[in-house]
Design an enzyme around this catalytic site. Structure first.
Site, PDB file in Angstrom:
ATOM      1  N   GLY A   1       0.847  -1.189   0.000  1.00 34.08           N
ATOM      2  CA  GLY A   1       0.000   0.000   0.000  1.00 34.08           C
ATOM      3  C   GLY A   1       0.880   1.236   0.000  1.00 34.08           C
ATOM      4  O   GLY A   1       1.037   1.943  -0.993  1.00 34.08           O
TER       5      GLY A   1
ATOM      6  N   CYS B   1      -9.896  21.876  17.891  1.00 28.80           N
ATOM      7  CA  CYS B   1      -9.798  22.224  19.306  1.00 28.80           C
ATOM      8  C   CYS B   1      -9.284  21.083  20.161  1.00 28.80           C
ATOM      9  O   CYS B   1     -10.006  20.590  21.033  1.00 28.80           O
ATOM     10  CB  CYS B   1     -11.160  22.682  19.790  1.00 28.80           C
ATOM     11  SG  CYS B   1     -11.769  23.989  18.743  1.00 28.80           S
TER      12      CYS B   1
HETATM   13  N1  LLP Z   1      -2.056  -6.210   3.854  1.00 26.01           N
HETATM   14  C1  LLP Z   1      -2.665  -6.213   5.054  1.00 26.01           C
HETATM   15  C2  LLP Z   1      -3.344  -7.434   5.494  1.00 26.01           C
HETATM   16  C3  LLP Z   1      -2.647  -5.053   5.855  1.00 26.01           C
HETATM   17  O1  LLP Z   1      -3.236  -5.077   7.036  1.00 26.01           O
HETATM   18  C4  LLP Z   1      -1.988  -3.886   5.385  1.00 26.01           C
HETATM   19  C5  LLP Z   1      -1.953  -2.662   6.191  1.00 26.01           C
HETATM   20  C6  LLP Z   1      -1.387  -3.938   4.126  1.00 26.01           C
HETATM   21  C7  LLP Z   1      -1.437  -5.110   3.390  1.00 26.01           C
HETATM   22  C8  LLP Z   1      -0.680  -2.750   3.527  1.00 26.01           C
HETATM   23  O2  LLP Z   1       0.432  -2.372   4.260  1.00 26.01           O
HETATM   24  P1  LLP Z   1       1.470  -1.293   3.708  1.00 26.01           P
HETATM   25  O3  LLP Z   1       2.165  -1.888   2.525  1.00 26.01           O
HETATM   26  O4  LLP Z   1       0.708  -0.088   3.338  1.00 26.01           O
HETATM   27  O5  LLP Z   1       2.385  -1.052   4.852  1.00 26.01           O
HETATM   28  N2  LLP Z   1      -2.813   3.727   8.982  1.00 26.01           N
HETATM   29  C9  LLP Z   1      -1.449   3.309   9.233  1.00 26.01           C
HETATM   30  C10 LLP Z   1      -1.077   2.062   8.477  1.00 26.01           C
HETATM   31  C11 LLP Z   1      -1.995   0.890   8.759  1.00 26.01           C
HETATM   32  C12 LLP Z   1      -1.631  -0.341   7.981  1.00 26.01           C
HETATM   33  C13 LLP Z   1      -2.664  -1.392   8.135  1.00 26.01           C
HETATM   34  N3  LLP Z   1      -2.488  -2.555   7.338  1.00 26.01           N
HETATM   35  C14 LLP Z   1      -0.513   4.473   8.928  1.00 26.01           C
HETATM   36  O6  LLP Z   1      -0.970   5.540   8.501  1.00 26.01           O
HETATM   37  O7  LLP Z   1       0.699   4.378   9.142  1.00 26.01           O
END
Ligand code: LLP
Length: 423
Positions: free
Chosen positions: A280, A348
Site C-alpha cells: 500500500g 480544538c
Molecule cells: N495487507 C494487510 C493485510 C494489511 O493489514 C496492510 C496494512 C497492508 C497489506 C498494507 O500495508 P502497507 O504496505 O501499506 O504497509 N494507517 C497506518 C497504516 C496501517 C496499515 C494497516 N495494514 C498508517 O498511517 O501508518
C-alpha cells in the site's frame, strides 16, 4: 522518486503548479501524481520479476488510498487489489480491477461480505481464524460454491516501527500460529465449501529493515514445505505488504530490488508457486501531498511560533495517531533565514499538532505548504471531525488535473442527516 519538483521556483506535481490547484480547488487539498503511482508499481513488479518471481500478483492495499481514480490508474498498469471490506471490493471493481486479482483480507468479515465476495468471484479469501474458516465454508456451501481460501499466518515476528501498525506478533489479533495453520489447512482441504490455495502473512507497516521480513518469509517457506510434505497442494504464497516510505527524519526504506532479491533468496527452489504481495504505502505514499494554506503565524512573546494551517488532524491523522512526521515544503519558497515553527491545525485539541520545532524557510499568512509523502493513509483516514467538510482529492497527469473527489458543500454535509420524528 516522485514527481513533486520545483519548476520556476514553484512546487509542481508533474507539470501542474500546486498553487494553481490550490487557487482553483481551494485548500486543504490532496494532490496525487499518476506518473508516480504507476512508476512505483512498475518498479516493484520489475524488481520482483527480474529477481525471478514469475507473474507475481501485486494487490494494491486499497486501505492506503481508496480513491477510485487512483485505483484505476494502478489498474491500468496491472495492479490487483487487497481489500478488507465490501466497500473496498466495490471500489476495486468500480476501478476496473478484475475480481481474479482481488484478495479479501481482514479479521472480521461479515456473512454478507463473504457472500458478496464469492458472488463477485474474488481470487482468494484470506482466513484469519478458525471461526472464519467455518463461516466461509458455510456461506459458500449454501451458495453452491467452493471458495478459494488462504490461511493467514501470524509468524510471531517483531517488525519494528510503531506498535499501532505492527501485526505479526503472537499477541496481535491477526492470523493463526504456524502450528494452527497446518491443522486448519488440512481441515479446510476436506471441506466442501472451501478450496485452500495457499498461505498468507503480513507482519506490519512502515517496515524499514529487511531482517524481520526475511525471518517471517523463512518461516512461511518452511510451512509451505511441511504442508506439501503432507500431500497438500499450495498454489500461492501471499507475502503481504509493509515496505516503508521515506518520511521526515526517518530511516530510509529498503529499495524494491533489495526486497525482491531477499525474497528470491529465501524462496529458492519454490518455482512452482505464485507469489502475491499487498503493498500500500510503498506505492501511494510518495505519490501524494496534502496542500494547505497558512492562516496565520502566531508568534508568542515568550518565543514559540505557531504556524496555524487550514488543514487539521481530520485531514491528515497520521501525526496525531502514530507520531508520524511528514516533510513540509513551502509551495513557493521565500528567501531568508529559516524559522522554527510548531505546525498546527485549527481543531480544538492539542493532538491537532503536525509537528513541533520544525525549521522551515520563512512563511507568512496566505502562503501554501505541502505535506509530503501523504498519498497513503492520508485522505483514506480523513473525517469530518469538527464539521470540517471532507478534504477533496485531485489527480494530476502531465499538464492536466482532475478533481477526483470534490469537497462537499455544507448543504451536502447536512443533507446526509435526518431528523428524528419526535424532534
Ligand atoms: N495487507 C494487510 C493485510 C494489511 O493489514 C496492510 C496494512 C497492508 C497489506 C498494507 O500495508 P502497507 O504496505 O501499506 O504497509 N494507517 C497506518 C497504516 C496501517 C496499515 C494497516 N495494514 C498508517 O498511517 O501508518
Amino acid at each position: 522518486m516522485n514527481h513533486f519538483e520545483l519548476q520556476g521556483g514553484e512546487l509542481h506535481c508533474e507539470d501542474v503548479a500546486l498553487a494553481r490547484i490550490a487557487s482553483e480547488v481551494g485548500t486543504p487539498v490532496y494532490v496525487y501524481s499518476s506518473a508516480t503511482l504507476q512508476r512505483h508499481f512498475t518498479v516493484l513488479r520489475d524488481a520482483l520479476t527480474s529477481a525471478g518471481l514469475k507473474d507475481p500478483l501485486i494487490a494494491f492495499a486499497v486501505k492506503a488510498n481508496s480513491n477510485v481514480a487512483v485505483l484505476r490508474t494502478l489498474a491500468a498498469v496491472g495492479a490487483g487489489a487487497d481489500v478488507v471490506s465490501e466497500g473496498e471490493i466495490r471500489r476495486a471493481l468500480a476501478a476496473g480491477i478484475p475480481a481474479k486479482r482481488i484478495v479479501f483480507s481482514g479479521v472480521g468479515k461479515t456473512e454478507a461480505e463473504v457472500a458478496y465476495a464469492l458472488e463477485a468471484g474474488v481470487a482468494e479469501i484470506n482466513l484469519e481464524s478458525e471461526p472464519e474458516l467455518h463461516l466461509v465454508n458455510a456461506v459458500a456451501s449454501r451458495m453452491g460454491k467452493r471458495a478459494a481460501v488462504a490461511i493467514r499466518v501470524n509468524p510471531d515476528v517483531e517488525a519494528g516501527g510503531h506498535a499501532k501498525i505492527s501485526t505479526g506478533k503472537a499477541e496481535n489479533k491477526f492470523g493463526v500460529s504456524l502450528a494452527e495453520a497446518e491443522r486448519l489447512y488440512a481441515n479446510a482441504s476436506n471441506m466442501a465449501g472451501v478450496r485452500p490455495v495457499g498461505v498468507a502473512c503480513h507482519i506490519g507497516s512502515q517496515i524499514t529493515d529487511l531482517a524481520p521480513l526475511e525471518a517471517a518469509f523463512t518461516k512461511m517457506r518452511r510451512l509451505v514445505e511441511r504442508l506439501r510434505g503432507e500431500g497438500l497442494s499450495i498454489e500461492r504464497l501471499d507475502l503481504g505488504g509493509g515496505l516503508g516510505a521515506p518520511y521526515f527524519n526517518a530511516p530510509t526504506p529498503p529499495a524494491p530490488a533489495d526486497y525482491a532479491a531477499m525474497i528470491a533468496r529465501t524462496m529458492t527452489g519454490l518455482s512452482d508457486i505464485q507469489f502475491a504481495f499487498e503493498p500500500g504505502r510503498m506505492i501511494a505514499a510518495n505519490a501524494g501531498v496534502l496542500v494547505a494554506r497558512v492562516l496565520h503565524v502566531n508568534a508568542r512573546p515568550e518565543g514559540r511560533k505557531f504556524l496555524v494551517l487550514d488543514a487539521a488532524m481530520n485531514d491528515l491523522l497520521r501525526p496525531a495517531m502514530y507520531d508520524a512526521f511528514h516533510d513540509i515544503r513551502p509551495v513557493t519558497p521565500r528567501a531568508g533565514e529559516p524559522v522554527t515553527y510548531d505546525v498546527v491545525g485549527p481543531i480544538c485539541e492539542t493532538g491537532d499538532t503536525f509537528t513541533r520545532d520544525r525549521t522551515l524557510p520563512p512563511l507568512q499568512a496566505g502562503d501554501l505548504i505541502a505535506f509530503m509523502t501523504a498519498g497513503a493513509y492520508g485522505a483514506a483516514m480523513s473525517s469530518e471531525y469538527n464539521s470540517r467538510p471532507l478534504v477533496p482529492e485531485v489527480l494530476v497527469k502531465g499538464e492536466r488535473y482532475a478533481v477526483v473527489r470534490p469537497r462537499p458543500s455544507y448543504d451536502d454535509m447536512l443533507a446526509r442527516e435526518a431528523a428524528a420524528p419526535w424532534l
